[in-house]
Write an enzyme that holds these catalytic residues in place. Structure first.
Site, PDB file in Angstrom:
ATOM      1  N   ASP A   1      -7.834  -5.596   1.361  1.00  0.00           N
ATOM      2  CA  ASP A   1      -7.029  -5.929   2.091  1.00  0.00           C
ATOM      3  C   ASP A   1      -6.576  -6.329   3.324  1.00  0.00           C
ATOM      4  OD1 ASP A   1      -3.985  -5.937   1.332  1.00  0.00           O
ATOM      5  OD2 ASP A   1      -3.821  -4.239   2.563  1.00  0.00           O
TER       6      ASP A   1
ATOM      7  N   ALA B   1      21.096   3.898   4.298  1.00  0.00           N
ATOM      8  CA  ALA B   1      21.643   4.902   5.021  1.00  0.00           C
ATOM      9  C   ALA B   1      22.651   4.957   6.548  1.00  0.00           C
ATOM     10  CB  ALA B   1      21.071   6.275   5.056  1.00  0.00           C
TER      11      ALA B   1
ATOM     12  N   SER C   1       0.620  -1.002   0.610  1.00  0.00           N
ATOM     13  CA  SER C   1      -0.009   0.035  -0.021  1.00  0.00           C
ATOM     14  C   SER C   1       1.246   1.477   0.074  1.00  0.00           C
ATOM     15  CB  SER C   1      -0.693  -0.092   1.206  1.00  0.00           C
ATOM     16  OG  SER C   1      -2.308  -0.811   1.346  1.00  0.00           O
TER      17      SER C   1
ATOM     18  N   ARG D   1      31.188  -6.708   8.723  1.00  0.00           N
ATOM     19  CA  ARG D   1      30.853  -5.666   9.567  1.00  0.00           C
ATOM     20  C   ARG D   1      29.874  -5.072  10.920  1.00  0.00           C
ATOM     21  NH1 ARG D   1      23.640  -7.423   7.439  1.00  0.00           N
ATOM     22  NH2 ARG D   1      23.218  -5.918   9.086  1.00  0.00           N
TER      23      ARG D   1
END
Length: 510
Positions: A401, A263, A63, A186
């Site tokens: 939905d 980011a 949506s 990481r």
């Protein structure tokens, strides 16, 4: 002032098109109104998933993405698909920021360093993008191409890096230049909780080649980490350097390209390359051209290859500039979608925009009340159509939905049937005021209530097309092959309103 003849867009959330009748709450519902519209009004099918809405190929729509695309009048690409598309159509290879950084280093006989999360995970980066960056540097004449690999193991299995490293070793062998220069998990390179002592290990590794371990090849370095019981995510700083090879540390005049696009975990390591950084004491601070693939933060004063896409002149903003009035109306469940998301992530109303919220029913699950608040929503929508106040109206009915998500087939059928009745009233009102109406959906859901592969209940969205129906006095013939981002320009064309240059969507009639 004469009464306005509104252009209304009714979004039946989760109302997809599926040829198969089995377990299809939409085709099996008793819907005389919608059946009549499909038989007698111009209609077509449009795409609401995958690359057509800026998602990866084959991925089901949702949506948020759907309403953003509808309101924007252009495909709004997620970063992953935006970069993938830029690579496939050559825009990446011609990107001015990347080209300038690489060419400057090449001209000075310096190195091009490429760093990033080496993974097919697709959450923070994608190794295909990194592959393209290496090939681009080589094609532009870089002799020294150094790859600094951050290892994943979170968005991928915990020990899955070997394949990726082998692929890059093969690429460098094929190119006849460049190499993997370092490995680090990481956990160190992509911390986001101000654990600067971790980040420093990654920074020192890349700028000083300072490492806990050194190995001749990346695969050897990885195998040694596994022997130390370190999974990909936690691999300690490892320099990759065969005997006789020169150091691959980042030095003055080099170019550094950071290939992560997400980011949040890219910011800290990037800030270590900013002059004013004070999170830890840097032993060296090379003067380099550092390029962020996307903008990690507005206050990081470094180069950026793909600046945030502006969503200027969305449908709502454009109507406002044209001095027109508009109404956004839905019940609680989808109110944010017809306002915030439809306006391209802008919370406030535009001038001339009004909003009406109808409370969704307070029930544990919506299968208990499949009609939800559709009758009340319809009443308000019909009143708005007849009011003569609005040039444009956008309404979302959440039923297919929200009830589709419960997985209860009979309830989903009831949801569709209650909507059919509501649509009948809306169509009547539109005809009464000589307005125009487009009926569509943002994605599918209720048309597939059982998973055809597993035989289990299917509660998710689908990647199937959605209908588009026109009601109004214009002689309209639809083109095939449309998508959600074509709706805004189509509505503007139907009301003889200019279409802003930013809307790259197409008008959907011949």
């Amino acid at each position: 002032m004469s009464a306005k003849k509104p252009m209304a867009l009714v979004i039946l959330d989760g109302y997809g098109h599926r040829e198969t009748q089995a377990d299809n709450a939409i085709t099996n519902a008793n819907t005389p109104v919608l059946d009549g519209l499909m038989a007698n009004q111009p209609n077509t099918l449009i795409s609401a998933s995958g690359m057509d809405v800026g998602l990866p190929d084959g991925q089901m729509g949702n949506s948020e993405v759907g309403h953003t695309n509808i309101g924007a009048g252009r495909v709004v690409y997620q970063d992953l698909t935006r970069i993938t598309k830029a690579i496939s159509d050559g825009e990446f290879q011609q990107n001015e920021t990347l080209v300038n950084a690489i060419d400057k280093a090449v001209k000075a006989g310096k190195a091009v360093h490429i760093m990033g999360l080496m993974s097919p995970g697709g959450v923070h980066s994608h190794e295909d993008h990194i592959y393209a960056a290496v090939e681009m540097a080589a094609a532009r004449g870089a002799e020294k191409i150094y790859l600094h690999c951050f290892l994943d193991g979170r968005d991928t299995p915990p020990r899955s890096a070997e394949n990726s490293l082998k692929n890059f070793q093969e690429l460098f062998a094929k190119l006849g230049k460049g190499r993997i220069a370092s490995l680090v998990g990481r956990y160190y390179a992509m911390d986001r909780d101000n654990n600067w002592e971790r980040v420093q290990k990654a920074y020192d590794l890349m700028t000083e080649a300072k490492a806990e371990f050194t190995f001749a090849t990346a695969v050897e370095g990885l195998e040694a980490a596994y022997a130390r019981e370190e999974n990909d995510e936690f691999v300690q700083a490892t320099e990759i350097k065969a005997e006789g090879e020169e150091s691959a540390a980042i030095v003055d005049g080099d170019a550094v390209i950071f290939m992560n696009y997400r980011a949040d975990r890219a910011r800290q390591i990037t800030r270590t390359f900013v002059p004013s950084f004070d999170g830890f004491t840097r032993n060296v601070f090379p003067a380099i051209d550092f390029v962020m693939l996307t903008q990690y933060a507005a206050d990081i004063p470094l180069l950026c290859a793909f600046a945030p896409a502006s969503l200027e002149n969305t449908y709502g903003e454009w109507l406002s500039k044209e001095g027109k009035t508009q109404l956004r109306i839905s019940e609680t469940e989808k109110y944010a979608h017809v306002t915030f998301f439809f306006n391209g992530g802008i919370e406030d109303e535009f001038e001339g925009e009004e909003r009406q919220l109808v409370a969704s029913p307070k029930v544990a699950t919506y299968d208990l009340q499949p009609e939800m608040s559709a009758p009340e929503l319809t009443e308000k929508l019909v009143a708005a159509i007849k009011s003569g106040k609005y040039d444009a109206i956008v309404c979302n009915f959440p039923n297919c939905d929200m009830v589709g998500h419960t997985g209860v087939y009979d309830a989903a059928v009831k949801a569709v049937e209650s909507l059919d009745e509501c649509i009948g009233k809306v169509v009547e009102a539109i005809k009464e005021v000589d307005g125009q109406l487009l009926i569509t959906a943002d994605h599918g859901n209720a048309e597939m209530m059982i998973d055809p592969e597993t035989g289990g209940v299917h509660t998710a969205h689908t990647n199937l097309p959605v209908p588009l129906i026109y009601v109004g006095s214009k002689a309209v013939e639809f083109k095939e092959g449309g998508k959600l981002s074509d709706l805004a320009p189509t509505m503007l064309a139907l009301t003889d309103t200019a279409i802003p240059a930013e809307m790259s969507g197409e008008v959907l009639f011949k």
